[in-house]
Design an enzyme around this catalytic site. Structure first.
Site, PDB file in Angstrom:
ATOM      1  N   CYS A 160      -8.101   0.369  -4.270  1.00 54.73           N
ATOM      2  CA  CYS A 160      -8.457  -0.695  -4.133  1.00 54.73           C
ATOM      3  C   CYS A 160      -8.178  -1.173  -2.512  1.00 54.73           C
ATOM      4  O   CYS A 160      -7.037  -1.262  -2.099  1.00 54.73           O
ATOM      5  CB  CYS A 160      -7.538  -1.670  -4.875  1.00 54.73           C
ATOM      6  SG  CYS A 160      -7.868  -3.538  -4.465  1.00 54.73           S
ATOM      7  N   CYS A 163      -6.579  -4.607  -1.773  1.00 54.38           N
ATOM      8  CA  CYS A 163      -5.268  -4.733  -2.126  1.00 54.38           C
ATOM      9  C   CYS A 163      -4.551  -3.866  -0.729  1.00 54.38           C
ATOM     10  O   CYS A 163      -3.431  -4.313  -0.222  1.00 54.38           O
ATOM     11  CB  CYS A 163      -4.961  -4.099  -3.361  1.00 54.38           C
ATOM     12  SG  CYS A 163      -5.980  -4.498  -4.699  1.00 54.38           S
ATOM     13  N   ASP A 164      -4.967  -2.599  -0.315  1.00 56.47           N
ATOM     14  CA  ASP A 164      -4.052  -1.906   0.274  1.00 56.47           C
ATOM     15  C   ASP A 164      -4.646  -1.600   1.855  1.00 56.47           C
ATOM     16  O   ASP A 164      -3.996  -1.043   2.621  1.00 56.47           O
ATOM     17  CB  ASP A 164      -4.024  -0.514  -0.300  1.00 56.47           C
ATOM     18  CG  ASP A 164      -3.381  -0.489  -1.670  1.00 56.47           C
ATOM     19  OD1 ASP A 164      -2.693  -1.529  -2.024  1.00 56.47           O
ATOM     20  OD2 ASP A 164      -3.858   0.121  -2.703  1.00 56.47           O
TER      21      ASP A 164
END
Ligand code: NAP
Length: 341
Positions: A160, A163-164
């Protein structure tokens, strides 16, 4: 919205308010329709079922919003030239709730397909009876299946970028895959990384032309063709990868800080094994009316679609499933009360 945790455990030892105490109409003993999943298929089904006065219950699952919620930018959902995946999901949810969809934040752990009525059990030990079900559990990212991938997930291995990506500012990044997801997320990651290498097992991309052009023109992106990852190395975090050229057979170890994996998806079908018909790849088998092999159980979105896999097609399939549920429930009523009306 029902919160599965609060309803079962309560907060501060207090008994949670019931729906009648909060002013909402009580739930029926047997639901009309339970929708399992909170991606575009699930929310679209909910909007249509709610507008047909079926008061659907949607159970979100662990990953609220499904895959689209992990997507940085959506540019091909009709009506939106550009919107983030999470915002698109939020809008779908608020539209579904506005039309009287009950949303339960919980995960289905078991379904009994002998029915109707069917039985749906959740992780928070809620048990529902329902006349129909729309399965919209979607699909999850496929893992590479190489040594240390699992151990280093969250420590440099990610599925992701939304997200990261932030954690890789100024770092060296590798993206694996040659499809739309790999290219789209590689482009997003160029905002953070010093360099983004796309490792693809062939020398031709599967991704669409627009993304290909953007990726090829981006000065931070390099392609590593005909190559696969054989291993990921690192103690506390990712330090290097072993890359194998599948044409020459040559293997090299290359240092990197992060590996973002976009090598396709697997259908989230664990609940249905031995209960609903699946194809050889594990996707639920449906007909054009979104019906599974069990009358009263419908499926929409990527749990049953390995061809189109677009947010817009999943949404359309959710709509079709809800329209068919409406018809199924009317037929059920007719059979229960022949001659009525
Ligand atoms: P995908 O289209 O299935 O592509 C997966 C990629 O991973 C392919 O390039 C495949 O290689 C590669 N791959 C598969 N298994 C591998 C393995 N074990 N090791 C190394 N590489 C492997 O998946 P996706 O990119 O996630 O896209 C899924 C669907 O969503 C598609 O229909 C796509 O069009 C759609 N999507 C659309 C957009 C958009 O329109 N902007 C964005 C994201 C996703 P091969 O090419 O050799 O098979």
């Amino acid at each position: 919205m029902l919160d599965g945790l609060n309803l079962n455990i309560g907060l501060g030892g207090e008994t949670p308010a019931t729906e009648s105490e909060t002013g909402a109409a009580p739930r029926p003993d047997v639901e009309n329709v339970i929708i399992i999943g909170s991606g575009p298929a699930g929310w679209s089904a909910a909007i249509y079922a709610a507008r047909a006065d079926l008061r659907p219950l949607l159970i979100t699952g662990n990953e609220m919003g499904g895959q689209i919620a992990l997507t940085t930018e959506v540019e091909n959902f009709p009506g939106f030239e550009s919107i983030t995946g999470p915002e698109l999901v939020e809008r779908m949810q608020s539209q579904a709730e506005r039309f009287d969809t009950e949303v339960l934040i919980d995960t289905v752990t078991e379904i009994d397909v002998n029915g109707p009525p069917f039985t749906v059990t959740t992780a928070n030990e809620r048990v529902f009876k329902t006349k129909s079900i729309i399965v919209a559990t979607g699909a999850s990212p496929r893992r590479l299946g190489v040594p240390n991938e699992e151990r280093l997930t969250g420590r440099g291995v990610s599925y992701c970028a939304t997200c990261d990506g932030f954690f890789f500012r100024g770092k060296d990044i590798v993206v694996v895959g040659g499809g739309d997801s790999a290219l789209q997320e590689a482009l997003f990651l160029t905002k953070f990384g010093s360099k983004v290498r796309i490792v693809h097992r062939r020398d031709q991309l599967r991704a669409g032309a627009t993304l290909q052009r953007r990726a090829r023109e981006n000065p931070k992106i390099e392609f590593v063709w005909n190559s696969v990852i054989e291993g990921i190395q690192g103690e506390a975090k990712v330090e290097s990868l072993t890359l194998k050229n599948v044409v020459t057979g040559q293997t090299v170890e290359t240092p990197t800080d992060g590996v973002f994996v976009y090598v396709g998806h697997l259908p989230n079908n664990q609940l249905f094994e031995g209960k609903l018909a699946m194809d050889e790849e594990g996707y639920l088998v449906t007909d054009k009316l979104m019906r599974t092999n069990v009358p009263g159980i419908f499926a929409a979105g990527e749990i049953q679609d390995h061809r189109f896999k677009q947010a817009a097609t999943s949404a359309g399939q959710g709509v079709a499933a809800a329209l068919e549920v409406e018809k199924f429930l009317a037929d059920l009523e007719d059979r229960a009360y022949p001659g009525a009306g």
